[in-house]
Scaffold this active site. Structure first.
Site, mmCIF file in Angstrom:
data_model
loop_
_atom_site.group_PDB
_atom_site.id
_atom_site.type_symbol
_atom_site.label_atom_id
_atom_site.label_comp_id
_atom_site.label_asym_id
_atom_site.label_seq_id
_atom_site.Cartn_x
_atom_site.Cartn_y
_atom_site.Cartn_z
ATOM 1 N N ASP A 19 23.506 48.670 50.709
ATOM 2 C CA ASP A 19 24.861 49.064 50.497
ATOM 3 C C ASP A 19 25.862 47.814 49.940
ATOM 4 O OD1 ASP A 19 24.157 51.646 51.414
ATOM 5 O OD2 ASP A 19 24.776 51.038 53.362
ATOM 6 N N GLU A 42 28.242 60.084 46.507
ATOM 7 C CA GLU A 42 29.139 59.208 47.465
ATOM 8 C C GLU A 42 29.019 57.852 47.039
ATOM 9 O OE1 GLU A 42 26.165 59.914 50.412
ATOM 10 O OE2 GLU A 42 24.713 58.318 49.962
#
Length: 642
Positions: free
Chosen positions: A147, A309
């Site tokens: 991420d 997302e």
């Protein structure tokens, strides 16, 4: 690409053999009929790999110029035809043969002095526009670096990655060239705060998908603090800031707002906003991010409709561009983009979506998504994004890693990552003028041109990571980074256990070594107590390699594997007692070789339990680590050797 099937195997093997012996006419004939150029062998080598091994420039040119085969297509070891053209060394095998467990074919054709591949290398260099010494390799951050989020301030780049329940939390890395990164600090360094907020969390929860931004002279980091499902607020968001990107950072403010993957965006009028999933939900916040000023408002849902997302906003040429991660975090993960002239929309989907994904089912880099763009100081754009290298196409041992590719903009104003070809394996360095002063050795596959450098003497806790918090009653890092561990009588399957520390496993093929010293008389080592190293994924799956006292004068080294809720394997080997031991673990993908004081103890094959896919239980989003542990109540000393 596809591994050849039973139907196409004969044609591929005949074409490969013709390429190895330099039979140009036979190769041409095979491309007309009898071979699919998308086919590879079992190790994902293409026909172009074989042509380079055969050192026939005419065949190589034909496959590249007439058949559009890619010199930068990577096999299972991330070795490309371009690497093979540059691999000749007069005294031994090419660099990658020293590192990876490659098969006999590479040794046979790369060691031989008969073949002069310099003309092929020169052709590739002219065709691609860069030399091996002028390129970088993906992933740029190997091992557990999920991420990524990035920000540039003048000539400096800063990146953050997820840390989940590990402490210190949310690592911060610095680079001047986007390729070589140095770990410089953490956003969460207060053990008391970490104990309160991470202490009871299950593995795989904790800090998810942090974002870093810069505003009014301060660096801001926000992240999801993902709690257990039975807690009052399973999903919360934190915000912290510092004038110094390395920290220390303020005590985080926690917003009890449901959602994940927050990011901060500052508009031209100075107003600040937080974005959350699903899709992109927008909330106005105060300048310091400490207060929410409006309710979440959906401004864009995405392209695929599946798990949108990771929203990030940028503004360019009058448009708001909203980048999303979609398709779930496994195969099929992707980066998409939408845009609007107005902050709150409506947003239109890019006609070229997804702008980054992995379409090749056998490629060594998979699961590409969750990216954030950054503009360089000279006006170019790059995307950092997560990816996963798969063993045998299904085992993600290292968890998610970080890759980098350039963004180009279409004439109608849409961004494309690596021209929608998926992740690159070799690409031109973003800043070739920095290659001699701010880079590692890019010429060998092992170096990866971007493996993160740990300046442990400058970091809190000497580069060690701890589960949920640092408890000085049970672990202490000395000035020389030696780790002192006192057993808390809890086993590693108990989330309350604090008597261990780990570091990320470096790569799919690597060597780790830890020295253990016993600072008391051998007769006082309690019966049944264990002390040694651990291959650790989370409290549900790990492998111990340790010393244990069995009876008055008998000691064993043990190898024990825990999976799910029990020990599924235990082997013990009698040893002579000593006051220190060197534990060595050699990792070759799914195989582990255990060595004690230079003597091989055992080798385990198919070690899948410490892969993300090795167990279906909880949130398995991290990666393999290795470290030191004590199960008992005594104190031992540990020092990282390699």
């Amino acid at each position: 690409m596809n591994v050849y099937s039973m139907k196409t195997r004969k044609g591929f093997e005949e074409g490969a053999e013709a390429a190895l012996r330099g039979d140009y006419e036979a190769v041409k004939q095979k491309t007309f009929h009898g071979i699919n150029l998308e086919d590879t062998d079992d190790n994902a080598r293409s026909l172009l790999h074989y042509a380079v091994l055969g050192a026939n420039l005419e065949i190589v040119k034909y496959l590249v110029l007439n058949c559009q085969m890619d010199p930068c297509f990577a096999d299972k070891w991330l070795i490309t035809p371009y690497d093979l053209s540059n691999g000749q060394r007069e005294d031994s095998s090419p660099a990658f043969c020293d590192i990876y467990n490659v098969d006999d074919l590479y040794y046979k054709y790369c060691i031989s002095r008969e073949y002069d591949r310099r003309p092929i290398y020169d052709f590739f260099r002219e065709y691609l526009g860069f030399g091996i010494e002028d390129c970088y390799r993906n992933p740029v951050l190997r091992s557990f670096h999920a991420d990524p989020s990035i920000v540039r301030v003048e000539d400096d780049y800063y990146m953050v990655n997820s840390s989940f329940v590990y402490f210190p939390g949310i690592p911060i890395s610095h680079s001047r060239d986007l390729v070589n990164w140095e770990l410089v600090g953490y956003a969460i360094t207060d053990p008391s705060w970490a104990k309160e907020h991470l202490g009871n969390l299950e593995g795989g929860r904790g800090f998810w998908a942090p974002d870093i931004s810069y505003h009014d002279g301060r660096f801001y980091i926000c992240a999801t603090l993902r709690n257990n499902d039975d807690m009052e607020y399973p999903q919360t968001q934190i915000v912290t800031s510092s004038k110094d990107p390395k920290g220390p950072y303020d005590i985080p403010v926690i917003h009890n707002i449901s959602g994940i993957d927050p990011s901060l965006f500052t508009d031209d009028d100075g107003k600040r906003y937080m974005l959350l999933n699903r899709g992109a939900c927008l909330m106005e916040v105060t300048s310091d991010g400490k207060k929410i000023l409006s309710k979440p408002e959906m401004i864009a849902y995405g392209y695929s409709g599946h798990a949108p997302e990771g929203p990030h906003l940028i503004k360019k040429d009058g448009y708001y561009y909203c980048f999303l991660a979609e398709g779930g975090t496994g195969r099929g993960h992707m980066i998409t983009v939408l845009r609007s002239k107005n902050l709150r929309g409506p947003y239109e989907n890019c006609p070229y979506n997804p702008i980054m994904t992995q379409k090749d089912p056998i490629a060594p880099i998979q699961c590409c998504g969750h990216g954030k763009p950054v503009m360089t100081q000279d006006g170019r754009w790059y995307m950092v994004y997560l990816c996963e290298r798969m063993i045998d196409g299904k085992w993600g041992m290292l968890g998610r890693e970080t890759s980098l590719d350039e963004i180009t903009w279409t004439l109608d104003g849409w961004p494309l990552v690596n021209n929608r070809r998926g992740p690159s394996y070799l690409s031109k360095l973003p800043f070739a003028n920095l290659k001699d002063t701010a880079r590692t050795n890019n010429s060998a596959v092992k170096s990866n041109a971007g493996s993160i450098r740990l300046q442990s003497s400058k970091l809190p806790y000497g580069g060690w990571l701890f589960s949920r918090t640092y408890d000085k009653d049970f672990v202490k890092v000395r000035d020389d980074d030696t780790l002192e561990v006192k057993g808390d009588a809890l086993d590693l399957c108990d989330i309350r256990c604090r008597s261990f520390a780990v570091v990320n496993q470096k790569d799919l093929v690597c060597k780790d070594e830890i020295l253990m010293e016993i600072p008391f008389d051998k007769k006082k080592m309690p019966f049944g107590e264990e002390s040694g190293i651990v291959l650790y994924y989370d409290e549900n799956s790990y492998i111990k390699f340790a010393i244990r006292r069995d009876c008055e004068d008998e000691y064993s080294t043990i190898i024990k594997e825990h999976r799910d809720d029990k020990y599924v394997r235990e082997n013990a080997y009698k040893i002579e007692f000593n006051d220190q031991y060197i534990f060595t673990v050699i990792t070759n993908e799914l195989k582990r070789t255990f060595i004690l004081n230079g003597q091989e103890i055992a080798t385990l094959s198919d070690v899948t339990g410490i892969c993300s896919e090795g167990l279906i239980k909880g949130k398995r989003f991290t990666g393999a680590t290795i470290g030191a542990y004590v199960f008992g109540r005594s104190t031992y000393l540990f020092k990282k050797m390699i």
